[in-house]
Design a protein around this motif. Structure first.
Motif, short mmCIF file in Angstrom:
data_model
loop_
_atom_site.label_atom_id
_atom_site.label_comp_id
_atom_site.label_asym_id
_atom_site.label_seq_id
_atom_site.Cartn_x
_atom_site.Cartn_y
_atom_site.Cartn_z
N ALA A 11 0.40 -2.12 -6.21
CA ALA A 11 1.12 -2.65 -5.05
C ALA A 11 0.90 -1.78 -3.82
O ALA A 11 1.06 -2.24 -2.69
CB ALA A 11 2.61 -2.75 -5.35
N HIS A 101 9.70 -5.56 4.33
CA HIS A 101 9.11 -4.22 4.38
C HIS A 101 9.36 -3.62 5.75
O HIS A 101 9.58 -4.34 6.74
CB HIS A 101 7.60 -4.35 4.10
CG HIS A 101 6.89 -3.06 3.88
ND1 HIS A 101 6.43 -2.28 4.91
CD2 HIS A 101 6.53 -2.43 2.73
CE1 HIS A 101 5.81 -1.21 4.41
NE2 HIS A 101 5.85 -1.28 3.09
N ASN A 149 8.14 -12.25 3.96
CA ASN A 149 7.12 -11.69 3.08
C ASN A 149 6.93 -12.64 1.91
O ASN A 149 7.90 -13.11 1.32
CB ASN A 149 7.42 -10.26 2.63
CG ASN A 149 8.71 -10.13 1.85
OD1 ASN A 149 9.35 -11.11 1.51
ND2 ASN A 149 9.08 -8.90 1.57
N SER A 152 8.02 -9.87 -2.43
CA SER A 152 8.66 -8.58 -2.19
C SER A 152 7.90 -7.48 -2.90
O SER A 152 7.54 -7.60 -4.08
CB SER A 152 10.10 -8.62 -2.70
OG SER A 152 10.65 -7.31 -2.78
N ASN A 153 7.68 -6.37 -2.19
CA ASN A 153 6.94 -5.25 -2.78
C ASN A 153 7.82 -4.40 -3.71
O ASN A 153 7.34 -3.46 -4.32
CB ASN A 153 6.33 -4.36 -1.69
CG ASN A 153 7.35 -3.50 -0.99
OD1 ASN A 153 8.40 -3.98 -0.57
ND2 ASN A 153 7.05 -2.22 -0.83
N GLN A 181 1.55 -8.39 -0.59
CA GLN A 181 1.59 -8.35 -2.05
C GLN A 181 1.11 -9.64 -2.70
O GLN A 181 1.23 -9.79 -3.92
CB GLN A 181 3.02 -8.05 -2.51
CG GLN A 181 3.56 -6.72 -2.05
CD GLN A 181 2.71 -5.54 -2.51
OE1 GLN A 181 2.05 -5.61 -3.54
NE2 GLN A 181 2.73 -4.46 -1.74
N LYS A 204 -5.54 -4.18 -1.30
CA LYS A 204 -4.67 -4.47 -2.44
C LYS A 204 -5.29 -5.59 -3.27
O LYS A 204 -6.31 -5.39 -3.92
CB LYS A 204 -3.25 -4.80 -1.95
CG LYS A 204 -2.62 -3.61 -1.22
CD LYS A 204 -1.18 -3.85 -0.81
CE LYS A 204 -0.62 -2.67 -0.03
NZ LYS A 204 0.79 -2.82 0.31
N ILE A 311 4.48 -7.05 -10.13
CA ILE A 311 5.36 -5.91 -9.82
C ILE A 311 6.58 -5.97 -10.72
O ILE A 311 7.26 -7.00 -10.78
CB ILE A 311 5.80 -5.94 -8.34
CG1 ILE A 311 4.61 -5.71 -7.42
CG2 ILE A 311 6.90 -4.92 -8.08
CD1 ILE A 311 4.93 -5.92 -5.95
N HIS A 341 10.04 2.74 -1.47
CA HIS A 341 8.93 1.81 -1.28
C HIS A 341 8.89 1.18 0.11
O HIS A 341 8.44 0.04 0.27
CB HIS A 341 9.00 0.70 -2.35
CG HIS A 341 9.22 1.25 -3.73
ND1 HIS A 341 10.48 1.38 -4.28
CD2 HIS A 341 8.36 1.75 -4.64
CE1 HIS A 341 10.38 1.92 -5.49
NE2 HIS A 341 9.11 2.16 -5.73
N THR A 343 11.08 -0.15 1.82
CA THR A 343 11.82 -1.41 1.93
C THR A 343 13.29 -1.21 1.58
O THR A 343 13.78 -1.70 0.55
CB THR A 343 11.17 -2.51 1.06
OG1 THR A 343 11.90 -3.73 1.22
CG2 THR A 343 11.12 -2.11 -0.41
N ARG A 359 8.71 1.75 -9.67
CA ARG A 359 7.93 0.52 -9.54
C ARG A 359 6.63 0.62 -10.31
O ARG A 359 5.85 1.55 -10.09
CB ARG A 359 7.62 0.23 -8.06
CG ARG A 359 6.88 -1.10 -7.87
CD ARG A 359 6.52 -1.34 -6.42
NE ARG A 359 5.46 -0.43 -5.96
CZ ARG A 359 5.05 -0.33 -4.69
NH1 ARG A 359 5.65 -1.05 -3.76
NH2 ARG A 359 4.08 0.50 -4.37
N SER A 361 3.17 -1.59 -11.04
CA SER A 361 2.46 -2.75 -10.48
C SER A 361 1.05 -2.77 -11.06
O SER A 361 0.27 -1.84 -10.90
CB SER A 361 2.42 -2.68 -8.96
OG SER A 361 1.95 -1.42 -8.50
#
Length: 387
Positions: A11, A101, A149, A152-153, A181, A204, A311, A341, A343, A359, A361
């Motif tokens: 991520a 974010h 977004n 969500s990250n 993401q 990414k 994620i 992160h 966020t 997290r 990912s």
């Protein structure tokens, strides 16, 4: 393409990359490391061709009719700043979600402080989903932009862009999508989804190098340029060129990076975004099933079986998230990310504003064995914490 660590931080940046990405970057440096668009000699022309091919690949992936409506940038962050600061004017109104974010929140809050821009943050449920009716109720006559977004990250949730885009078009409000993401891992079609502005990263899900990204700008939208300077076109004018993409791409571009991104895009297109998403979703469920069986673990985001990106974030009762990440790295050779992160809004939604979270990912190259190794390591850490 060796993997000395078990990498679960895709991520932030995907790794490893397809071999073609690095090869294209080296080829760019060795064979046509000239300044594209600034000269007519063969090296400059070849550099320009590579960049335009990258633009065409991105347009194909996102359903964009004219590749020149894509302005390349150094990151999603730069693309979002161009979109937000280039479109929103003093006193206007912007709607965004409660899980954005900082690359969205901070430019908006800056405009709120300096240009009296009015902001509305849509409430989300604990999984990161918004209520479409609430979005409709928040739209005003002075609403200049809706920003969401796509995923969500922190939570991995995926918003229904088609429904959001349709509502925005019905009310004549431009829609800006942060695809940091989702680009390359979840299908995106700007026309079908009603997207007016799409900010995406190269490093990414598109499997390109860091320092690359871009912004799609609908033909009917004109932005105030974020950067001013040389473009190689309309050089006699004192203002930025009127033609796209030059208007939004001042300065020497990252030609080697975009050459690498070109190969990343080709890989994604060849493999198929649907296939990539299906693989990542299956492995995400594998991670969730394993982690949910561990005493003291609480998973964030959509429940098991629900659609999401790759994620999976979690908290472990009685143990600091950063400590878990440190142990995973130092004792198991597993790379994850802990903290906030970038966020804090999403952490407030998830109830982890005071603790942060771990997290994990995954990416296209993640194997089932690596997933199982991650779950086993977290289980051992949790058992030690309880003891």
């Amino acid at each position: 393409m060796t993997k000395p660590v078990l990498y679960f931080d895709n991520a932030a940046s995907s790794w490893p990359k397809p071999p073609e990405v690095g090869e294209a970057m080296l080829r760019s440096i060795h064979e046509h490391a000239a300044n594209p668009g600034r000269g007519s000699h063969r090296m400059a022309v070849q550099a320009s061709r590579v960049i335009f091919e990258t633009r065409k690949q991105a347009a194909k992936l996102f359903g964009i009719k004219n590749p020149n409506d894509i302005a390349f940038s150094s990151s999603t962050t730069e693309a979002l700043n161009l979109a937000i600061k280039g479109l929103v004017k003093e006193g206007e109104h912007v709607i965004c979600t409660g899980v954005e974010h900082n690359s969205v929140r901070r430019p908006l809050e800056f405009l709120k402080r300096t240009q009296k821009v009015q902001l509305t943050y849509l409430e989300t449920d604990s999984s990161g989903m918004i209520n479409i009716d609430q979005l409709k109720d928040c739209i005003r006559k002075e609403t200049a932009l809706v920003v969401v977004n796509h995923s969500s990250n922190l939570l991995g949730s995926i918003l229904p862009l088609e429904d959001i885009g349709q509502l925005c078009r019905e009310h004549g409000v431009p829609l800006l999508v942060d695809a940091a993401q989702s680009a390359g891992t979840v299908p995106i079609h700007v026309e079908r989804f009603g997207i007016d502005l799409l900010a995406f990263p190269g490093h990414k899900g598109l499997l390109g190098p860091q320092g690359t990204g871009g912004l799609y700008i609908h033909p009917r939208i004109e932005l105030e340029p974020y950067l001013h300077g040389g473009t190689g076109s309309q050089s006699e004018a004192i203002d930025q060129p009127t033609v796209r993409p030059d208007r939004y791409e001042a300065g020497t571009p990252n030609t080697p990076g975009l050459a690498g991104l070109n190969e990343g895009l080709k890989f994604v297109l060849k493999t198929g975004v649907e296939n990539i998403h299906a693989k990542e979703w299956k492995q995400t469920q594998r991670i969730m099933e394993g982690l949910e069986s561990i005493r003291g673990i609480r998973l964030l985001g959509p429940a098991l079986g629900k659609d999401r990106t790759g994620i999976v974030s979690f908290v472990l009762a009685g143990m600091d998230a950063s400590e878990i990440a440190f142990i995973l790295d130092q004792h198991y050779g597993i790379a994850v990310r802990a903290g906030y992160h970038c966020t804090p809004l999403a952490h407030a939604t998830a109830g982890t504003a005071q603790t942060g979270a771990v997290r994990t990912s995954l990416g296209y190259y993640t194997s089932d064995d690596e997933v199982d190794a991650l779950v086993e390591a977290v289980a051992e850490i949790a058992e030690s914490a309880i003891l």
